[in-house]
Scaffold this motif. Sequence first.
Motif, short mmCIF file in Angstrom:
data_model
loop_
_atom_site.label_atom_id
_atom_site.label_comp_id
_atom_site.label_asym_id
_atom_site.label_seq_id
_atom_site.Cartn_x
_atom_site.Cartn_y
_atom_site.Cartn_z
N SER A 124 45.57 76.64 46.98
CA SER A 124 44.45 76.58 46.05
C SER A 124 43.13 76.65 46.82
O SER A 124 42.89 75.88 47.75
N SER A 125 42.28 77.60 46.41
CA SER A 125 41.00 77.76 47.10
C SER A 125 39.99 78.46 46.19
O SER A 125 40.31 79.48 45.58
N GLU A 126 38.82 77.88 46.13
CA GLU A 126 37.70 78.54 45.44
C GLU A 126 36.71 78.87 46.55
O GLU A 126 36.10 77.98 47.16
N LEU A 127 36.57 80.13 46.83
CA LEU A 127 35.85 80.54 48.04
C LEU A 127 34.36 80.22 48.02
O LEU A 127 33.73 80.20 49.06
N THR A 128 33.81 79.99 46.81
CA THR A 128 32.37 79.73 46.77
C THR A 128 32.07 78.23 46.95
O THR A 128 30.91 77.83 46.95
N GLN A 129 33.12 77.42 47.09
CA GLN A 129 32.92 75.97 47.25
C GLN A 129 32.84 75.59 48.73
O GLN A 129 33.35 76.32 49.58
N PRO A 130 32.23 74.42 49.03
CA PRO A 130 32.20 73.99 50.43
C PRO A 130 33.61 73.93 51.01
O PRO A 130 34.55 73.52 50.34
N ALA A 131 33.72 74.37 52.25
CA ALA A 131 35.00 74.42 52.97
C ALA A 131 36.08 75.16 52.18
O ALA A 131 37.28 74.91 52.33
N ALA A 190 36.20 89.41 47.54
CA ALA A 190 34.77 89.73 47.45
C ALA A 190 34.45 89.91 45.98
O ALA A 190 35.35 90.07 45.14
N THR A 191 33.15 89.86 45.65
CA THR A 191 32.77 90.36 44.35
C THR A 191 32.35 91.80 44.57
O THR A 191 31.54 92.09 45.45
N ILE A 192 32.95 92.70 43.80
CA ILE A 192 32.65 94.13 43.98
C ILE A 192 31.78 94.64 42.83
O ILE A 192 31.55 95.85 42.72
N ARG A 193 31.28 93.72 42.01
CA ARG A 193 30.42 94.14 40.89
C ARG A 193 29.09 94.62 41.43
O ARG A 193 28.51 94.00 42.32
N PHE A 194 28.61 95.70 40.86
CA PHE A 194 27.33 96.24 41.30
C PHE A 194 26.15 95.47 40.71
O PHE A 194 25.04 95.59 41.20
N ASP A 195 26.40 94.72 39.63
CA ASP A 195 25.29 94.02 38.99
C ASP A 195 25.35 92.51 39.25
O ASP A 195 24.80 91.73 38.49
N GLU A 196 26.06 92.12 40.29
CA GLU A 196 26.21 90.68 40.58
C GLU A 196 24.86 90.10 40.99
O GLU A 196 24.17 90.67 41.84
N PRO A 197 24.46 88.95 40.40
CA PRO A 197 23.23 88.30 40.88
C PRO A 197 23.33 88.04 42.39
O PRO A 197 24.40 87.66 42.90
N LEU A 198 22.21 88.23 43.06
CA LEU A 198 22.22 88.16 44.53
C LEU A 198 22.80 86.84 45.06
O LEU A 198 23.57 86.84 46.01
N LYS A 199 22.42 85.73 44.41
CA LYS A 199 22.88 84.43 44.93
C LYS A 199 24.40 84.35 44.95
O LYS A 199 25.00 83.91 45.91
N HIS A 200 25.01 84.82 43.86
CA HIS A 200 26.47 84.72 43.79
C HIS A 200 27.13 85.70 44.77
O HIS A 200 28.11 85.36 45.44
N ALA A 201 26.57 86.90 44.85
CA ALA A 201 27.14 87.89 45.79
C ALA A 201 27.04 87.36 47.23
O ALA A 201 27.95 87.54 48.04
N LEU A 202 25.95 86.68 47.50
CA LEU A 202 25.73 86.13 48.84
C LEU A 202 26.73 84.99 49.10
O LEU A 202 27.32 84.90 50.18
N GLN A 203 26.90 84.15 48.07
CA GLN A 203 27.83 83.02 48.21
C GLN A 203 29.24 83.50 48.53
O GLN A 203 29.90 82.96 49.41
N LEU A 204 29.68 84.52 47.81
CA LEU A 204 31.07 84.94 47.96
C LEU A 204 31.24 85.92 49.13
O LEU A 204 32.12 85.76 49.98
N ASN A 205 30.39 86.93 49.19
CA ASN A 205 30.62 87.98 50.20
C ASN A 205 30.17 87.55 51.59
O ASN A 205 30.72 88.05 52.58
N VAL A 206 29.18 86.67 51.68
CA VAL A 206 28.66 86.31 53.01
C VAL A 206 29.06 84.88 53.39
O VAL A 206 29.72 84.66 54.41
N TYR A 236 24.52 95.46 49.81
CA TYR A 236 23.62 94.65 50.63
C TYR A 236 24.36 93.47 51.24
O TYR A 236 24.30 93.23 52.45
N THR A 237 25.10 92.73 50.41
CA THR A 237 25.78 91.54 50.92
C THR A 237 26.97 91.91 51.81
O THR A 237 27.31 91.18 52.73
#
Length: 550
Positions: free
Chosen positions: A115-122, A145-161, A238-239
Amino acid sequence: MIRERSCIVKAGGTGRATQMGKTGEETGADGSMVSIADYYAGKNVLITGATGFMGKVLVEKLLRSCPEVQTLYLLVRPKAGQSMHERVSDMMKCKLFDRVREDNPDFHQKIVPISSELTQPALAISPEDVERLTSCVNIIFHCAATIRFDEPLKHALQLNVMATQQLLNLAQQMHHLQAFIHISTAYANCNRRHIDEIIYPPPVEPKKLIDSLEWMEDSIVRDITPRLIGDRPNTYTYTKALAECVVQRESSKLSIGIIRPSIVGASWQEPFPGWIDNFNGPSGVFIAAGKGILRTMRANNDAVADLIPVDVVINLTLAAGWYTAVHRLTFPPAALVYNCTTGGINPFHWGEIEHHVMSSFKRNPLEQAFRRPNANITSNYLMNQYWILVSHKFPALIYDLYLRLSGQKPQMMRIFNRLHKAIGLLEYFSSQDWEWNSENMNMLMSHLSPEDRKTFNFDVRQLNWPEYIENYCIGTKKYVLNEDMSDIPAAKQHLRKLRNIRYTFNTLLLVFIWRVFIARSQMARNIWYFVVSLCFKFLSYFRASSTLTN
Ligand SMILES: CCCCC/C=C\C/C=C\CCCCCCCC(=O)SCCNC(=O)CCNC(=O)[C@H](O)C(C)(C)COP(=O)(O)OP(=O)(O)OC[C@H]1O[C@@H](n2cnc3c(N)ncnc32)[C@H](O)[C@@H]1OP(=O)(O)O
Ligand SMILES: NC(=O)C1=CN([C@@H]2O[C@H](COP(=O)(O)OP(=O)(O)OC[C@H]3O[C@@H](n4cnc5c(N)ncnc54)[C@H](OP(=O)(O)O)[C@@H]3O)[C@@H](O)[C@H]2O)C=CC1
């Protein structure tokens, strides 16, 4: 830490021992390089994004072609009311796994969901699971990754970076890790025309961006996003570029490979031709065109359509995992990047794709098409706008009117608005050309044994595009839309009905125009008679001249 100085790896079920050769390469007992399947034998593999399009194909191929692999740890989150166990169990029931099921009905025993939610701490992995993973994982494939082209930057950054950084942190705690393979995209640097197999300087220091966005309200982030992404078309590319940079920075501590696929399409050969399960990239466009909804799109006929089949990407990914691991002690501290593309090797163009998609859907029509499939691509903005009006909006308006009159809810205009949003986001990629250097793909191929080259084939020179596109279109019909091939005669009959409706409609339109404009005005009648008599004169002239020559 994975840069061990010496290492003996007991190869699981085969009982085959592999050891480090003089050069640091992992070799068989006879000193030869181990084959890919032998390398994965007995290994524990961690995969993120396993429930996604590419992750599923990766899991399937590992189980089928590396049957001695020890355990696949899949980082999965619960979603849409389903527990992670239910999701993984559903995934394994999917048709994609038919061949594995045939070979080994107990294959599910090798799969351990974590079980893992990648956008959560650790990454929200429990301490027990961290302990388990750090003590046994040998190789990581990071596909999520999120591969959506319209993903809000914060979320794309959280998941992809940020999630990538956290996974790298976890990787560094692993005692037996031999390779970390990161899936990027060939379009991470799409602001360049020529893209080498190197990591380019990031558009911004990732840590600084993360820190500054942390305190900002979402509305402010939304406002400054276009300024931040600059000459890239979306937050996704970008991310993904920032993620490459984050990965590269750990390459002195971990053995890393970065795979950059271009536009990933349906499978070419494995586990069967044409497997696809989503609307992403060109698949949604093909389906919309096959249903007769999409009639026009902005794309450059002569630009290279850099599609790459998903099985090719996965074969290359597994080979890169093997190569990264067996050469880990001889690597300089830099991640090896593999541009995984077709354009420089076996180019095919959007104009050709259009032709083959259309003819394929005429041979194998989709059920209940809105209109006969007849999509055209054009690079001319005005022309495209004209056809959107005539071929999209006008028919949608008429159909919605019909729905309203028959007491149903109008829906066609809404569908077209969504379609226009989607194709608007894709046009950037279908209107331009890029040139990718793919030397590392060739280098990797040259290191494979003849047997591995067949089992893990990523030689796209052998790809026959018309045949591939045909299977791709059939794949969208069978696996995305769940349509039956036995319904093709009925679908053809439906297309004939649509053709008759069009003929009738055009005739009625002509009569209407005649009644409203021509029959009522003397001037319009004069013009009409003039045009008709001109046509007659031409006809008689041609008839006379052909009689003279005979
Ligand atoms: C016939 C002539 C053909 C000629 C070919 C010409 C051009 C080719 C076209 C494209 C090529 C360029 C491709 C470039 C890829 C770059 C490579 C990459 O790196 S890969 C990553 C690719 N990522 C994507 O493709 C994601 C794009 N998608 C999105 O960003 C979003 O989905 C969206 C398009 C913005 C839509 O968002 P929205 O919130 O409105 O909808 P949802 O995503 O929630 O979806 C709702 C619903 O609709 C289905 N869906 C999604 N996309 C499409 C589509 N294109 N067509 C039809 N239906 C679509 C989706 O599955 C959901 O269904 P459901 O509710 O049942 O789950
Ligand atoms: N598809 C393409 O054309 C291309 C893809 N790529 C790259 O390949 C990789 C895989 O892409 P693809 O398979 O197409 O993508 P998908 O969208 O099909 O899969 C994404 C995966 O990431 C997982 N994921 C997303 N968010 C989270 C989260 N918060 N926590 C845990 N898991 C999460 C998803 O899990 P869940 O099921 O729970 O949502 C899913 O398994 C990506 O890195 C992408 O950038 C590169 C080039 C082209």
